[in-house]
Design an enzyme around this catalytic site. Structure first.
Site, PDB file in Angstrom:
ATOM      1  N   GLU A  95      -2.468   3.285  12.058  1.00 13.59           N
ATOM      2  CA  GLU A  95      -1.286   3.567  11.233  1.00 13.59           C
ATOM      3  C   GLU A  95      -1.296   5.053  10.945  1.00 13.59           C
ATOM      4  OE1 GLU A  95      -0.240   1.149   7.816  1.00 13.59           O
ATOM      5  OE2 GLU A  95      -1.258  -0.580   8.680  1.00 13.59           O
ATOM      6  N   GLU A 104      -6.535  -3.142   6.182  1.00 15.36           N
ATOM      7  CA  GLU A 104      -6.798  -2.390   4.934  1.00 15.36           C
ATOM      8  C   GLU A 104      -7.510  -3.254   3.892  1.00 15.36           C
ATOM      9  OE1 GLU A 104      -3.170  -0.406   3.667  1.00 15.36           O
ATOM     10  OE2 GLU A 104      -3.278   0.954   5.377  1.00 15.36           O
TER      11      GLU A 104
HETATM   12  O1  AHR Z   1       3.078   0.701   7.139  1.00 13.85           O
HETATM   13  C1  AHR Z   1       3.295   0.309   5.833  1.00 13.85           C
HETATM   14  C2  AHR Z   1       2.045  -0.216   5.142  1.00 13.85           C
HETATM   15  O2  AHR Z   1       1.141   0.822   4.992  1.00 13.85           O
HETATM   16  C3  AHR Z   1       1.266  -1.273   5.884  1.00 13.85           C
HETATM   17  O3  AHR Z   1       1.738  -2.564   5.662  1.00 13.85           O
HETATM   18  C4  AHR Z   1      -0.105  -1.126   5.301  1.00 13.85           C
HETATM   19  O4  AHR Z   1      -1.107  -1.511   6.194  1.00 13.85           O
HETATM   20  C5  AHR Z   1      -0.187   0.327   4.901  1.00 13.85           C
HETATM   21  O5  AHR Z   1      -0.650   0.501   3.621  1.00 13.85           O
END
Ligand code: AHR
Length: 507
Positions: free
Chosen positions: A292, A173
């Protein structure tokens, strides 16, 4: 009751399903690692300190890859802190989640654990506080057989054979202002490309994931992908997508349509990547790593859980421990349908995360481990969705949502495995009040029998599995599932997720 029609025909192929679609994510965050998968004092811990009840549940969940060690955590992580004799590993400030990292679990321990659960490690490198030189050293440590400083150090630390990690994420990110060392798209594109080229000079067959936007609401969404891929297109295999969904303002109807957002998100990223490819005259097709995704009640983290204070750096605090309801599980089942509907381009995905932190598996220190509601659609889809994803030519009535406009009341996808001629269909009924009658033309599949038909639903949409009631929610037999004359007829309860497995009739 309303009616919906589908057709399942192996000729309507979307694409081959990568087993990596059923990946997960373990971050050094809260109680995911410590007091989650690792708890040395627990009665069920093995000789390395890993909980065997958690290992059993992770295997049952059917995760194929695990992204590690972060997330936001990785952008401040010094990998060399987490190898070597445990008693000499430093305790470090962990700024991403305002915690203390003890480094008692590192690459060696986690790889051993991943081997035991049967999952491939997908390793993220720190491109926040660090860069290409440290990523190169980590690669040398992990993948070089022997005869160099870092590979010999690995052997001295107890592992003669290389870890041979294939998938590497180039940071995490990197567009997000919350990220340690976040960058502009141009700066990140340059840094990621230089790192990718250096890593491939050492190991040309690595599969590399470049960071896409942190989510589709980021101000630079689309432009970030265009600029970053403008640099990295020829040097990476995947671009990442991240998306978390939550019910806001009691608008369950819109929340139930979250997969519409995921569909559009993937389509937009693919279109942007293809635009970059077209401008370059490239025949390469960039894959998506949706590394994610989940339901996450982020507002609770921001307003309740967030840790602060210069003297307050807890070890393994309870963070992001969302308790999932039936509605959440239906949304997760639908997000899996969305990933399968894009199986031609989404070649890896990770439900975030695995244990305790926005997780399908929960644990209590010294106590039990149990399955959250979202465990069931994930485990079933991972088990049944094999071979190729099929478009089902869905004809469904629609409903209006505040966020996504008119969306279908039913969503569905099918899969077909040519090796054993099994077919599965996955469906959701998004209606809050009405049953859905679904008639599926399966005549193209020949003689069939229903091997299983399971549905997740409950009269109480808020029902959840908790420490005190660990088996409150489970899959049930689909209430109506009839197969005759090439037609499968199902009745799906309101707010439900269903999986039906069809096997060829033995001749
Ligand atoms: O999964 C939780 C967080 O969400 C992770 O650390 C990050 O990559 C995202 O913003």
């Amino acid at each position: 009751m309303f009616s919906t029609r589908l057709t399942i025909d192996p000729r309507f192929a979307i694409g081959d399903i990568s087993r990596r679609l059923f990946g997960s994510f373990v971050e050094h965050l809260g109680r995911c690692v410590y007091d989650g998968l690792y708890e040395p004092g627990h009665p069920l811990a093995d000789e390395q300190g890993f909980r065997t009840d958690v290992i059993d549940l992770v295997r049952e969940l059917g995760v194929t890859t695990i992204r590690y060690p972060g997330g936001n955590f990785v952008s401040g992580f010094r990998w060399e802190d987490s190898v070597g004799p445990r008693e000499r590993r430093p305790r470090r400030l962990e700024p991403a989640w305002h915690s203390t990292e003890t480094n008692q679990v590192g690459l060696h321990e986690f790889s051993d654990w991943a081997e035991r659960v049967g999952a491939e490690v997908m390793l993220a490198v720190n491109l926040g506080t660090r860069g290409m030189p440290e990523a190169l050293e980590l690669l040398e440590y992990a993948n070089i057989p022997a005869g160099t400083a870092r590979s010999d150090q690995r052997a001295a630390n107890g592992r003669t054979e290389p870890f041979d990690i294939r998938m590497w994420c180039l940071g995490n990110e990197m567009d997000g202002p919350w990220q340690l060392g976040y960058l502009t798209p141009d700066a990140y594109g340059t840094k990621a490309t230089q790192t990718a080229r250096a890593l491939r000079q050492v190991d040309p067959d690595l599969e590399l994931v470049v960071c896409g936007s942190s989510n589709s609401q980021m101000p630079e969404f689309g432009e970030w992908e265009r600029v970053v891929l403008g640099h990295a297109y020829d040097d990476v295999d995947f671009i990442s997508c991240h998306a978390y969904y939550q019910e806001t303002g009691g608008d369950t109807q819109a929340f139930l349509a979250s997969a519409v957002n995921m569909d559009r998100f993937i389509d937009t990223v693919v279109a942007t990547a293809d635009h970059v490819g077209a401008v370059r005259g490239s025949s390469k097709k960039m894959a998506v790593s949706f590394d994610e995704w989940n339901v996450w009640y982020q507002d609770r983290y921001e307003n309740v859980d967030k840790i602060s204070g210069i003297g307050n750096w807890p070890v393994a605090p309870r963070l992001l421990e969302d308790q999932y309801s039936v509605v959440d599980a239906v949304v997760v089942g639908n997000l899996l349908i969305s990933l399968l509907k894009h199986a031609d381009r989404v070649k890896a995905a990770s439900i975030a995360q695995l244990v305790n932190v926005i997780a399908p598996i929960m644990t209590e220190p010294g106590g039990p481990a149990w399955r959250q509601t979202i465990f069931f659609p994930f485990a079933t889809t991972s088990r049944l969705a094999r071979g190729r994803a099929l478009d089902v030519r869905l004809e469904s009535p629609t409903y209006g949502t505040s966020q996504y406009g008119e969306v279908p009341l039913v969503d569905a996808v099918a899969t077909h495995d040519a090796t054993d001629a099994t077919t599965s269909v996955f469906l959701v009924n998004r209606s809050l009040g009405d049953e859905a009658e679904v008639v599926i033309d399966v005549s193209a599949l020949g003689g069939l029998t229903v091997a299983s038909a399971q549905t997740l639903y409950d009269e109480d949409l808020g029902a959840a599995n908790t420490l005190d009631d660990q088996e409150r929610v489970a899959l049930r037999q689909t209430p109506t599932c009839e197969l005759a004359h090439g037609r499968l007829r199902l009745v799906l309860p309101p707010v439900s997720w269903t999986a039906v497995e069809l096997s060829p009739v033995a001749l």
